[in-house]
Scaffold this motif. Structure first.
Motif, mmCIF file in Angstrom:
data_model
loop_
_atom_site.group_PDB
_atom_site.id
_atom_site.type_symbol
_atom_site.label_atom_id
_atom_site.label_comp_id
_atom_site.label_asym_id
_atom_site.label_seq_id
_atom_site.Cartn_x
_atom_site.Cartn_y
_atom_site.Cartn_z
ATOM 1 N N ARG A 26 -86.606 127.863 44.469
ATOM 2 C CA ARG A 26 -86.513 127.650 45.876
ATOM 3 C C ARG A 26 -85.519 126.721 46.322
ATOM 4 O O ARG A 26 -85.458 125.588 45.843
ATOM 5 C CB ARG A 26 -87.761 127.466 46.596
ATOM 6 C CG ARG A 26 -88.116 127.919 48.045
ATOM 7 C CD ARG A 26 -89.229 127.111 48.672
ATOM 8 N NE ARG A 26 -90.442 127.439 48.106
ATOM 9 C CZ ARG A 26 -91.418 128.292 48.065
ATOM 10 N NH1 ARG A 26 -90.991 129.153 48.989
ATOM 11 N NH2 ARG A 26 -92.495 128.470 47.308
ATOM 12 N N TYR A 27 -84.630 127.402 47.283
ATOM 13 C CA TYR A 27 -83.381 126.354 47.808
ATOM 14 C C TYR A 27 -82.733 125.773 46.588
ATOM 15 O O TYR A 27 -82.627 124.469 46.499
ATOM 16 C CB TYR A 27 -83.922 125.380 48.688
ATOM 17 C CG TYR A 27 -82.671 125.035 49.738
ATOM 18 C CD1 TYR A 27 -81.965 126.063 50.599
ATOM 19 C CD2 TYR A 27 -82.381 123.642 49.683
ATOM 20 C CE1 TYR A 27 -80.977 125.509 51.279
ATOM 21 C CE2 TYR A 27 -81.226 123.312 50.343
ATOM 22 C CZ TYR A 27 -80.416 124.216 51.290
ATOM 23 O OH TYR A 27 -79.423 124.032 52.142
ATOM 24 N N TRP A 28 -82.218 126.384 45.608
ATOM 25 C CA TRP A 28 -81.639 126.112 44.441
ATOM 26 C C TRP A 28 -82.362 125.089 43.665
ATOM 27 O O TRP A 28 -81.785 124.371 42.861
ATOM 28 C CB TRP A 28 -80.234 125.521 44.809
ATOM 29 C CG TRP A 28 -79.298 126.690 45.146
ATOM 30 C CD1 TRP A 28 -78.808 127.706 44.262
ATOM 31 C CD2 TRP A 28 -78.988 127.308 46.456
ATOM 32 N NE1 TRP A 28 -77.998 128.589 45.066
ATOM 33 C CE2 TRP A 28 -78.211 128.093 46.253
ATOM 34 C CE3 TRP A 28 -79.246 126.647 47.700
ATOM 35 C CZ2 TRP A 28 -77.441 128.772 47.412
ATOM 36 C CZ3 TRP A 28 -78.666 127.387 48.873
ATOM 37 C CH2 TRP A 28 -77.943 128.390 48.658
ATOM 38 N N ILE A 29 -83.587 125.033 43.738
ATOM 39 C CA ILE A 29 -84.379 123.873 43.031
ATOM 40 C C ILE A 29 -85.420 124.551 42.008
ATOM 41 O O ILE A 29 -86.101 125.541 42.736
ATOM 42 C CB ILE A 29 -85.269 122.932 44.080
ATOM 43 C CG1 ILE A 29 -84.092 122.001 44.979
ATOM 44 C CG2 ILE A 29 -85.944 121.762 43.221
ATOM 45 C CD1 ILE A 29 -84.708 121.285 45.777
ATOM 46 N N ASP A 30 -85.470 124.256 40.854
ATOM 47 C CA ASP A 30 -86.284 124.997 39.964
ATOM 48 C C ASP A 30 -87.996 124.463 40.205
ATOM 49 O O ASP A 30 -87.833 123.379 40.543
ATOM 50 C CB ASP A 30 -86.029 124.687 38.656
ATOM 51 C CG ASP A 30 -84.602 125.261 38.117
ATOM 52 O OD1 ASP A 30 -84.130 126.122 38.749
ATOM 53 O OD2 ASP A 30 -83.950 124.816 37.180
ATOM 54 N N ARG A 31 -88.664 125.495 40.135
ATOM 55 C CA ARG A 31 -90.140 125.071 40.464
ATOM 56 C C ARG A 31 -91.083 125.432 39.244
ATOM 57 O O ARG A 31 -90.507 126.484 38.263
ATOM 58 C CB ARG A 31 -90.795 125.740 41.584
ATOM 59 C CG ARG A 31 -89.795 126.086 42.752
ATOM 60 C CD ARG A 31 -89.699 124.757 43.712
ATOM 61 N NE ARG A 31 -88.589 124.633 44.416
ATOM 62 C CZ ARG A 31 -88.648 124.358 45.781
ATOM 63 N NH1 ARG A 31 -90.019 123.845 46.319
ATOM 64 N NH2 ARG A 31 -87.543 123.903 46.463
#
Length: 342
Positions: A319-324
Motif C-alpha cells: 500500500r502506497y509503495w510500502i510492503d505489508r
C-alpha cells in the motif's frame, strides 16, 4: 494497540507534524513518554508518518488506474506477489468478490499506459483476465481519513500545527505542470520517508543551510506537493473489514454521490473513474455488520446508484509503495525519479 496508542494515532492523523509537546498535551502525558510510545510504534512497524507526493510533479506520472484481475485457480497470491514487485504498483491485494486480485498502478507517463494495461499486467503468470478503471479525479485520499475518537476540545492544542492542504492537483496547476527542481525532488524524497522531518534534518541530509531547507520544506507542504499522512494498517485500529466498492451511477448523480461518499467515516479513498464503474469507494469497516449498515442504509440514501460491486481485501501486500505483512509495515519502494540537475 492500546487506547493510548489509538489516541496518538488519532492526534497524528489530525496534525501529522505536530511536535511532541503538543501531542503530549492532547494525550495528557509527558513529551518524553509520547516520544517513546511513537518510537515503539515505528520500530514495531505499526505506524509511519510519510509524505504523500504529487507524482505528476515528481516524475510526470499520470493519474492511477484501478485494475481488477481474475486469476487461474489457486494462483491469486502468486499473482499479487509478482505485481507487488513492479515499481508501478502502488497497492495490491488478494481479494474476493469482483476480482481475485486488485491493484492500483501509477504509470510513469502517458506513453507507458497502453503497454502496462494491455501487455505487461495481462501477461503476468497466472492472470486469466483484467479490467481497468482510469482515475479521472480523486475526491478524497488516505491523508484525509482519520479515527474519530478525540473530541474537538482535546484536539485544540494541535490546531496551530495543522496544515492547509490544497485540493489534489492544485500544486500542478500552480506551477503549470513544471517538474520539481533537483533540490525540491531531494527534499520531497526525504519527506516521503519521514514527513515529521524538520528543516534541520533536511539540511543535514542535503548539505544545505537550515534556512534553505526550511524554505524548501514549507514550500513543498504549502503547495501540496507533499501531504503528510499516517501509514497504519486498518486492522490494527480495529477495522477488520476493508472493501473496495465499484459504483455505477447516473451521470447527473456522480459528483454529488462522490462527495457524500468522501464525507463518510469509512472513506479512505474515493475517486471518479472512467471504465466499468463511475465511482470507486475504498472503505474500512469494523465488521460485517458495519459494512451491512453502510450498504443497506447509508449508501441506499445516496442518489442515482444503479449497480454496486464489492471486492473484500483479504490480504494487502503493498500500500502506497510500502510492503505489508500481518498488519505491519515493511520496506518502502516508491518509483522515485533520479535527481536531475536544474
Amino acid at each position: 494497540m492500546d487506547e493510548r496508542d489509538l489516541d496518538l494515532v488519532a492526534a497524528l492523523q489530525y496534525a501529522p507534524r505536530a511536535p511532541g509537546s503538543a501531542l503530549a498535551e492532547v494525550l495528557g502525558s509527558s513529551p518524553s513518554t509520547v516520544g517513546r510510545r511513537l518510537h515503539r510504534l515505528q520500530a514495531d512497524g505499526l505506524l509511519r508518518v510519510v509524505g504523500q507526493l504529487d507524482w505528476a510533479l515528481m516524475s510526470g506520472a499520470t493519474t492511477p488506474s484501478h485494475i481488477w484481475l481474475r486469476t487461474l485457480p489457486g494462483s491469486a497470491p502468486d499473482v499479487a506477489r509478482r505485481l507487488a514487485a513492479r515499481p508501478e504498483t502502488q497497492l495490491v491485494a488478494v481479494t474476493t468478490g469482483r476480482a481475485d486480485v486488485y491493484c492500483v498502478v501509477h504509470p510513469a507517463g502517458r506513453s507507458g499506459i497502453a503497454d502496462l494495461l494491455t501487455r505487461v499486467v495481462p501477461s503476468v503468470e497466472g492472470v486469466r483476465s483484467t479490467q481497468s478503471d482510469l482515475v479521472l479525479r480523486p475526491v478524497t485520499r488516505a491523508d484525509a481519513w482519520r479515527l474519530e475518537r478525540l473530541p474537538a476540545e482535546r484536539l485544540a492544542p494541535l490546531e496551530p500545527y495543522r496544515l492547509h492542504v490544497p485540493e489534489a492537483g492544485a500544486a500542478e496547476q500552480e506551477t503549470g505542470g513544471a517538474r520539481l527542481s533537483a533540490e525540491e525532488t531531494a527534499a520531497a524524497r526525504l519527506l516521503y520517508a519521514d514527513a515529521r522531518a524538520g528543516s534541520g534534518d533536511v539540511a543535514r541530509e542535503l548539505g544545505t543551510s537550515q534556512s534553505t531547507a526550511y524554505r524548501l520544506v514549507q514550500s513543498l507542504l504549502e503547495r501540496g506537493v507533499v501531504r503528510p499522512r499516517v501509514e497504519v494498517e486498518p486492522v490494527v485500529l480495529g477495522m477488520h473489514l476493508e472493501v473496495v466498492l465499484s459504483l455505477t451511477l447516473a451521470p447527473g448523480a456522480i459528483a454529488e454521490t462522490a462527495e457524500r461518499l468522501a464525507a463518510h467515516p469509512s472513506a479512505r479513498y474515493v475517486s471518479v473513474v472512467a471504465g466499468a464503474a463511475s465511482v470507486i469507494h475504498h472503505g474500512v469497516f469494523r465488521d460485517e455488520r458495519d459494512l451491512g449498515r453502510f450498504l443497506t442504509e447509508d449508501l441506499a440514501r445516496m442518489p442515482g446508484t444503479a449497480d454496486v460491486r464489492s471486492s473484500v481485501l483479504l490480504d494487502v501486500l503493498r500500500r502506497y509503495w510500502i510492503d505489508r505483512r500481518g498488519g505491519r509495515l515493511g520496506e518502502a519502494r516508491p518509483p522515485f525519479p533520479e535527481t536531475r540537475p536544474d
